[in-house]
Write an enzyme that holds these catalytic residues in place. Structure first.
Site, PDB file in Angstrom:
ATOM      1  N   CYS A 175       9.230  31.797  60.473  1.00  0.00           N
ATOM      2  CA  CYS A 175       8.326  31.549  59.294  1.00  0.00           C
ATOM      3  C   CYS A 175       6.985  31.102  59.659  1.00  0.00           C
ATOM      4  O   CYS A 175       5.984  31.220  58.870  1.00  0.00           O
ATOM      5  CB  CYS A 175       8.951  30.535  58.323  1.00  0.00           C
ATOM      6  SG  CYS A 175       8.813  28.882  58.753  1.00  0.00           S
ATOM      7  N   CYS A 178      12.801  26.726  56.098  1.00  0.00           N
ATOM      8  CA  CYS A 178      12.533  27.913  56.524  1.00  0.00           C
ATOM      9  C   CYS A 178      13.553  28.802  56.689  1.00  0.00           C
ATOM     10  O   CYS A 178      13.318  30.097  56.454  1.00  0.00           O
ATOM     11  CB  CYS A 178      12.544  27.362  58.142  1.00  0.00           C
ATOM     12  SG  CYS A 178      12.285  28.558  59.387  1.00  0.00           S
ATOM     13  N   LYS A 193      44.507  24.328  91.036  1.00  0.00           N
ATOM     14  CA  LYS A 193      43.781  24.495  92.081  1.00  0.00           C
ATOM     15  C   LYS A 193      42.588  24.170  92.012  1.00  0.00           C
ATOM     16  O   LYS A 193      41.772  24.948  91.337  1.00  0.00           O
ATOM     17  CB  LYS A 193      44.009  26.104  92.567  1.00  0.00           C
ATOM     18  CG  LYS A 193      43.247  26.269  93.863  1.00  0.00           C
ATOM     19  CD  LYS A 193      43.405  27.707  94.512  1.00  0.00           C
ATOM     20  CE  LYS A 193      43.029  27.924  95.968  1.00  0.00           C
ATOM     21  NZ  LYS A 193      41.538  27.811  95.893  1.00  0.00           N
TER      22      LYS A 193
END
Ligand SMILES: NC(=O)c1ccc[n+]([C@@H]2O[C@H](COP(=O)([O-])OP(=O)(O)OC[C@H]3O[C@@H](n4cnc5c(N)ncnc54)[C@H](O)[C@@H]3O)[C@@H](O)[C@H]2O)c1
Ligand SMILES: [Zn+2]
Length: 710
Positions: A422, A441, A121
């Site tokens: 950081c 980081c 559908k």
């Protein structure tokens, strides 16, 4: 298959009913005109079902404006008459309802239906495309079912609707126009580039695009044919089409060069029994999330022309077809804020925080936002009502803001100016922003985490210090902390003799932390403080944790199969780091814990069979808090004065108990210090035993020294 939410709004009286009809009319009018309804489909459907239920109980009160029983809720209009009405579909929501429907259809035609066409559908809007002698002539919307609007101007941008057919026939092809997910993204990008507001979802996009005239830009949609009928001068096609089974009509149309769903994963198939239909319904349901276009259910049609003819049609829907609805996967909710998370490689990814909303049975509180450019392109703002999509296992996504619901109080989304993890600069040169520290980081974050209070508790090693160490290339993981040399530290900025010696002493102390904290410091996903303690207490040594397979890990309270597998996988990755920690002399045992029996022994087999061993193998019954659940509240005093909550919890678990943060009937003991508040009151109410810190210290005295700073 997921249970369908087909609940209805409850309408208490005439006034509520009238208001509901008014609300539904306004929504439907907006929905069919521009796609800009204030309600999502689920909300509209609940309202419509509430209206229908009220009307069933009060037939004398039915208002003329009611959407019940009308194509498009009576809201759509048009001036081009349809040769045969374009109807809507009735709905079922479950296998039982479907079986009831087929039985009534078979009763009506007086024989079993032996062929069903089971199709997607498609979630767009219905149109009729007329071809004369193989040439495209006219495109018409469904309208109110008897007449629609001429939208031929839009046909050129509809993929799948050819200008010319493969044969010079005169025919009306019916089907759905929708936007594929790609077309939706592209369409919205083009619109916002031209200063327009984005469409809330693909269906609105298709509706708006079909009606738009004189746009300065082109937005594509896609047509899927699901039927065809002859026109007055179709010649011999009149008879052919009247006799062909529906499935063959679809193949014929596809042969003419018109697009159908045949090439997709959810292509129409024929089913002979209700069971076969249901199997296909389930299959389509589970494919939904992966499809490149939206579906909102499955349409099941009696395939044979004679069955269709004899079943006939009502005023709103044919009797030979039914829509088997799938749960709504889109809801409107509010965008509360945007979080910026930094991944392993330093990629800074935004995530939307939403007002929690239940979609398809699960509560959605977050959604992905790919990158900052994506936020700008979609013109999202804080406080916006947004259309959220969630189906199957996919991560929820925001389709777009619902711009027509803006109040003016929405505010721009702030982008971070420095790395949220950081503090470094952000590289914004690519679509995906990245911390200039890249992988480092994450390193800063993971070393800071390992040094944190609840892990290795290294005093004097805050984030700034960690950044310094990482930037100087002195640590590539937290094991490197244990081999830092005095000269290396002294060479750093703002590191005097005293702070250097203090830091080195703190690091040395960290070497003797219990296994639970060392394990926690590894930062294995899904193992926070208390899970780390449970794992450490169960296995007693790091060797045994590392040697554990998925099955063994599941013996730890609270670890299921999935988590066990994830932990095992992550530990494999972490093996080099663990080796380094061992080499650095970091403690790898849990004081007071007895290891489980060796794998392969009889004892082991016994432990595996029973649940006794879970938690604290062997020693459980001799410990003072065995079998007890203990909650701590208020300020600790006496021997316990210096202990953090985490340390108190560790103590409880070393002494054989289970720590918990809330008081309930199952609480065995509340340790209540000074300024104990509501937990104390609750414990009193429930008759839970209460001890002051000093009493408790006496009870667990023997365990106080173990595992603390040696
Ligand atoms: N949000 C709102 O304010 C609002 C207002 C009105 C209606 N609606 C929504 O519209 C829907 C009702 O619309 P409707 O009357 O078009 O009914 P429907 O969408 O439930 O079903 C009928 C339609 O299904 C489509 N269809 C898709 N695939 C098909 C296939 N393979 N074969 C045959 N038909 C197929 C056709 O367009 C057909 O007209 C509801 O889901 C409702 O939530 C929403
Ligand atoms: Zn960073």
């Amino acid at each position: 298959m997921v249970a369908m939410t087909n609940s209805a709004a409850v309408l208490a009286d005439t006034a509520a009913y009238a208001a509901a009809v008014e609300q539904a009319s306004v929504a439907a009018a907006a929905y069919y005109a521009t796609g800009e309804s204030a309600l999502d489909d689920d909300a509209y459907d609940r309202l419509a079902r509430g209206i229908a239920a009220y009307e069933a109980d009060h037939p004398e009160e039915v208002l003329a404006a009611s959407p019940t029983g009308k194509v498009a809720g009576g809201a759509a209009v048009g001036d081009v008459p349809h040769t045969v009405p374009m109807l809507s579909l009735d709905n079922v929501f479950s296998a039982e309802q479907f079986a009831t429907w087929t039985a009534s259809l078979e009763r009506r035609i007086g024989r079993p239906v032996t062929a069903w066409s089971v199709e997607p559908k498609l979630d767009g809007l219905a149109v009729a495309a007329r071809y004369r002698d193989g040439r495209f002539e006219r495109l018409i919307t469904r309208g109110d079912g008897t007449a629609g609007e001429d939208v031929s101007h839009a046909a050129g941008a509809v993929v799948g609707l050819p200008e010319r057919l493969a044969e010079p026939v005169t025919i009306e092809v019916r089907g759905e126009i929708l936007m594929t997910n790609d077309q939706f993204d592209q369409g919205n990008a083009i619109r916002t580039e031209h200063g327009g507001a984005p469409f809330a979802n693909p269906r609105n996009g298709a509706a708006g695009t079909l009606r738009a005239k004189d746009r300065a830009y082109r937005v594509e949609t896609t047509f899927f044919a699901y039927g065809a009928l002859p026109l007055p001068d179709s010649g011999e096609l009149v008879e052919t089409l009247a006799e062909l089974p529906h499935s063959e009509v679809l193949s014929y149309v596809a042969g003419l060069g018109v697009h159908t769903a045949a090439g997709t994963d959810v292509a129409p198939v024929l089913a002979a029994t209700v069971e076969e239909v249901q199997a296909r319904v389930d299959a389509i349901g589970s494919l939904r999330a992966t499809l490149p276009f939206g579906i909102d259910g499955i349409v099941i049609k009696a395939d044979l022309a004679a069955d269709q003819r004899e079943a006939g049609s009502g005023t709103r829907a044919p009797r030979w077809a039914i829509a088997y609805k799938l749960p709504a996967v889109e809801k409107i909710t509010r965008l509360l804020s945007v979080e910026w998370n930094v991944g392993r490689t330093g990629i800074i990814a935004p995530r939307a925080v939403l007002e929690p909303v239940v979609i398809d049975g699960s509560t959605v509180g977050y959604a992905t936002l790919h990158n900052p450019a994506d936020i700008t392109r979609r013109d999202l703002r804080l406080g916006d009502q947004v259309m959220v999509y969630k189906a199957g296992d996919i991560i929820p996504r925001i389709e777009a803001p619902v711009v027509h619901l803006r109040t003016g109080d929405e505010t721009p989304i702030d982008f971070p100016e420095s790395c949220p993890q950081c503090g470094s600069e952000i590289d914004t040169s690519e679509q995906r922003w990245r911390c200039t520290r890249g992988r480092n980081c994450r390193l800063v974050a993971s070393v800071s985490y390992a040094a944190g209070r609840d892990q290795l508790d290294i005093e004097g090693l805050g984030a700034t210090r960690v950044v310094q160490l990482v930037d100087a290339g002195l640590v590539a993981d937290f094991a490197d902390l244990f081999t830092l040399e005095r000269e290396q530290l002294l060479a750093l900025d703002r590191m005097g003799e005293t702070s250097t010696d203090n830091l080195l002493a703190a690091i040395d102390t960290a070497r003797t932390r219990p296994l639970s904290r060392v394990f926690c410091a590894l930062g294995v996903r899904g193992t926070g403080r208390s899970m780390s303690r449970r794992i450490a207490r169960y296995f007693a040594t790091m060797d045994r944790i590392v040697a554990a397979d998925v099955e063994t890990l599941q013996r730890v309270d609270g670890i299921g199969k999935e988590k066990a597998a994830a932990v095992v996988a992550e530990l494999v990755e972490l093996a080099p780091l663990i080796d380094k920690l061992v080499a650095a002399g970091v403690s790898m045992t849990e004081p007071g814990a007895t290891p489980p029996p060796e794998p392969g022994t009889e004892e082991e087999a016994a432990a595996g069979a029973g649940t006794e061993a879970v938690g604290d193998a062997g020693t459980g019954s001799t410990l003072p808090l065995a079998g007890m659940t203990v909650v701590v509240t208020g300020a600790m005093s006496g021997a316990l004065e210096k202990l953090s909550r985490n340390q108190m919890n560790e103590l409880i678990e070393r002494a054989g108990g289970k720590s918990s943060s809330s008081v309930s009937k199952r609480t065995s003991l509340l340790v209540a210090g000074d300024k104990a508040g509501s937990k104390r009151t609750k414990a009193e109410d429930l008759g839970v035993r209460i001890a002051v810190p000093e009493e408790f210290a006496e009870l667990v005295g023997a365990f106080l020294a173990v595992g603390e700073d040696a």
